[in-house]
Write a protein that holds these residues in place. Sequence first.
Motif, PDB file in Angstrom:
ATOM      1  N   SER A 170       6.345   5.117   3.628  1.00  0.00           N
ATOM      2  CA  SER A 170       6.321   5.407   1.960  1.00  0.00           C
ATOM      3  C   SER A 170       7.870   5.950   1.559  1.00  0.00           C
ATOM      4  CB  SER A 170       5.267   7.040   2.148  1.00  0.00           C
ATOM      5  OG  SER A 170       5.216   7.113   2.499  1.00  0.00           O
ATOM      6  N   TYR A 225       3.573   2.103  -1.925  1.00  0.00           N
ATOM      7  CA  TYR A 225       4.053   2.402  -2.581  1.00  0.00           C
ATOM      8  C   TYR A 225       2.766   3.179  -3.748  1.00  0.00           C
ATOM      9  CZ  TYR A 225       8.270  -0.576  -2.697  1.00  0.00           C
ATOM     10  OH  TYR A 225       9.340  -1.625  -2.488  1.00  0.00           O
ATOM     11  N   PRO A 226       1.729   2.879  -3.710  1.00  0.00           N
ATOM     12  CA  PRO A 226       0.710   3.601  -4.419  1.00  0.00           C
ATOM     13  C   PRO A 226       0.684   5.415  -4.267  1.00  0.00           C
ATOM     14  CG  PRO A 226      -0.549   1.825  -3.674  1.00  0.00           C
ATOM     15  CD  PRO A 226       0.828   2.089  -3.749  1.00  0.00           C
ATOM     16  N   GLU A 227       1.072   5.278  -2.576  1.00  0.00           N
ATOM     17  CA  GLU A 227       0.993   6.351  -1.942  1.00  0.00           C
ATOM     18  C   GLU A 227       2.379   7.101  -2.154  1.00  0.00           C
ATOM     19  OE1 GLU A 227      -0.196   5.802   2.428  1.00  0.00           O
ATOM     20  OE2 GLU A 227       1.298   7.944   2.775  1.00  0.00           O
ATOM     21  N   LEU A 276       6.212  13.167  -6.762  1.00  0.00           N
ATOM     22  CA  LEU A 276       6.251  13.627  -8.283  1.00  0.00           C
ATOM     23  C   LEU A 276       7.223  14.226  -8.773  1.00  0.00           C
ATOM     24  CD1 LEU A 276       2.754  12.586  -8.880  1.00  0.00           C
ATOM     25  CD2 LEU A 276       5.067  10.744  -9.968  1.00  0.00           C
ATOM     26  N   LYS A 277       6.892  15.254  -7.933  1.00  0.00           N
ATOM     27  CA  LYS A 277       7.583  16.814  -8.205  1.00  0.00           C
ATOM     28  C   LYS A 277       9.518  16.675  -7.992  1.00  0.00           C
ATOM     29  CE  LYS A 277       5.914  21.773  -7.406  1.00  0.00           C
ATOM     30  NZ  LYS A 277       5.382  22.071  -5.879  1.00  0.00           N
ATOM     31  N   LYS A 281       1.297  -1.095   0.326  1.00  0.00           N
ATOM     32  CA  LYS A 281       0.183   0.667  -0.226  1.00  0.00           C
ATOM     33  C   LYS A 281       1.176   1.240  -0.346  1.00  0.00           C
ATOM     34  CE  LYS A 281      -0.457   0.234   5.019  1.00  0.00           C
ATOM     35  NZ  LYS A 281      -1.384   0.722   6.430  1.00  0.00           N
ATOM     36  N   LEU A 290       4.002   7.154  -5.290  1.00  0.00           N
ATOM     37  CA  LEU A 290       4.463   7.107  -6.225  1.00  0.00           C
ATOM     38  C   LEU A 290       3.455   8.059  -6.522  1.00  0.00           C
ATOM     39  CD1 LEU A 290       5.263   3.699  -8.086  1.00  0.00           C
ATOM     40  CD2 LEU A 290       6.124   5.686  -7.014  1.00  0.00           C
ATOM     41  N   THR A 291       2.343   8.073  -6.034  1.00  0.00           N
ATOM     42  CA  THR A 291       0.951   9.600  -6.826  1.00  0.00           C
ATOM     43  C   THR A 291       0.920  10.939  -4.884  1.00  0.00           C
ATOM     44  OG1 THR A 291      -0.364   8.409  -4.811  1.00  0.00           O
ATOM     45  CG2 THR A 291      -0.291   8.074  -6.951  1.00  0.00           C
ATOM     46  N   SER A 292       2.497  10.883  -4.711  1.00  0.00           N
ATOM     47  CA  SER A 292       1.919  11.323  -3.982  1.00  0.00           C
ATOM     48  C   SER A 292       3.267  12.575  -4.405  1.00  0.00           C
ATOM     49  CB  SER A 292       3.176  11.554  -2.496  1.00  0.00           C
ATOM     50  OG  SER A 292       3.902  10.811  -2.223  1.00  0.00           O
ATOM     51  N   ASP A 293       2.148  14.541  -3.790  1.00  0.00           N
ATOM     52  CA  ASP A 293       3.211  14.897  -4.527  1.00  0.00           C
ATOM     53  C   ASP A 293       4.866  15.649  -4.595  1.00  0.00           C
ATOM     54  OD1 ASP A 293       1.952  17.347  -6.456  1.00  0.00           O
ATOM     55  OD2 ASP A 293       2.766  18.760  -3.968  1.00  0.00           O
TER      56      ASP A 293
END
Lengths: 354, 258
Positions: free
Chosen positions: B228, B46-48, B56-57, B44, B50-53
């Motif tokens: 995370s 990983y998606p958290e 990604l930034k 769980k 990988l999608t966190s701001d």
Amino acid sequence: MGEGRVLEVRNLVKRYGRVVALDNVSLSMDKGEFVVVLGPSGSGKSTLLMSIAGFVKPDSGDIYLNGVRINDVPPYRRNVGVVFQSLALFPHMTVYDNIAFPLKIRKMPKEEIKRRVERILEIVKLSGLERRRIDQLSGGQRQRVAIARTLVFEPSILLLDEPLGALDRKLREEMQVEIRKIHERVGATTLLVTHDQQEAMTMADRIVVMRDGRIEQVGTPEEIYSRPRTLFVAEFMGTSNILKGTSRAEAGGTLFTAECGLKLRLDEEVRGDGYVAIKAEHIRIHRVPEEAGSLPATQAKVLRRFFEGDHIRYELDVNGTLIKAIDREVRRVFKAGETVYISCLPENVRWLKE
Amino acid sequence: MPWLRRILIAGIVALFILPNIIIVTASFTESEVITFPPRGLTLKWYPEALTSDWFLKGLVNSLIAAGFCTLLSIPVGVFAAYALLRMRIRFRDIIQVYLLLPFTVPLIVQGVSLLFVYARTGLVGNILGVGFALMEINIPFMIWSVTSAVNAMDPNLENASKSLGAEEIQTFLYVTLPSLMPGVLSGALLMFILGLNEFITSLILVTIDTQTLPVALYTKIRTTISPSIAAASTVYILLALVTIYVLDKVVGLKNYLR
């Protein structure tokens, strides 16, 4: 300048600091000629070649190619083909692209390039290897690619800088014949530089012997081998017997007395201390001094005898000096330890300048 | 003594890889804080991550900075290495020592001096400024790489090209540059990976909007110890491995990293 004159080098001088690499060198070559510049390392032979190619700027003197002075012409406009000792093939290109390179640079049409590359590949016997990479070729094949790449744009002159130095003996001898054959097929005016006297003898129409930046002697292989003019050339060409001594005038002409006591008649009028060269096959061996006729005969002792088929090779001793002789008269044999007399015809004794 | 050798090898492997294995394993924990050994098994985080701001930034910023640094380093490295070896330049030895010794100036100092310059020129907050800094501090690796390629090149290659009719510029483009390409590629690879990982100088130069991934991770770990971060770190490790793998497939590293 003659009509067929391709290269004319006049009074070329090049110094590196205090070292004189080229000392007033003059040389000319006619169309289709194969000239070999022969000399030990440091003799200036490579500097001469690189001056003609345009990579060395001479201090003075002129270089003419087809009647045009090229001293100030950059290498890429000289139309001179160079095969380097390292061959300098482009490792990132195929055989085809290497050979097509000079034509592409000249913006030749694609079909014309293809036609020419295929023709030259045939001449150097590499057809079918177009797509190979350079590191997939043998030493001899690389050699051929390098030659093909320089011949394909039809240079005014082909320069070869010790191109066979890296090959083993057998392959080297094969390539010597191969380069000669290519030369006969293409007729390119060729200048090859080497330190190998056997290579020079095999390949050259004319040999230029260099030493310390100067031209020592120029002649056909036969002339250079049989009639060396200087001590250096005689030694470099591996003349069997080189003797130090003195020559003086005598009733019948000039008499040379070697330090070992060997007496020889010369047909040149020279005086004073110096050297003579005599090839082994020119030493005449006699049982009694009278056989020498009017020529001086010197007593010698047979040290060793080697039967070599159509001739016998002798090693003789004249007061502690070794004299090598070759006798084609195989039915007459001298034994080791036997006392003999040796002489030499005046025309076969070469007086050497130092 | 084979057992001694085995122990030594195992020790070295453990020393280098174990921390990475721990962080990777920790990323699978079900607990709310990083735990080793992991409690339970979940993906769980990983998606958290990988999608966190922040992730990604940071990732995008890092890719831009490292990419810009690599692009910039190619012409700079090629010309510097070629000029140092083949041209007559005054103070060559001094320039060479300066260019070839990485980190002659401490990274922190380099960062501070660049910050002054950027503050004056308005480059603070510009991700390309970070890229330029990465190029500047890591360029010795590029020059090393190209220099060894220049040294390995047959000097007669260029003469051959000229005698075949190619002018200076044609010779450089068609013969010199392609011969140096292996060195340029391995240098570029190094520059990219080093750029992707650089932390100290970046820390000083970035703003909240231009945070690179290492800086973002660092900032994150100061505030939370959420798994995370471990997940993000794992992705980060994978990214570096994938980069090496892809470049190996493309240029064949074995031939070039000699």
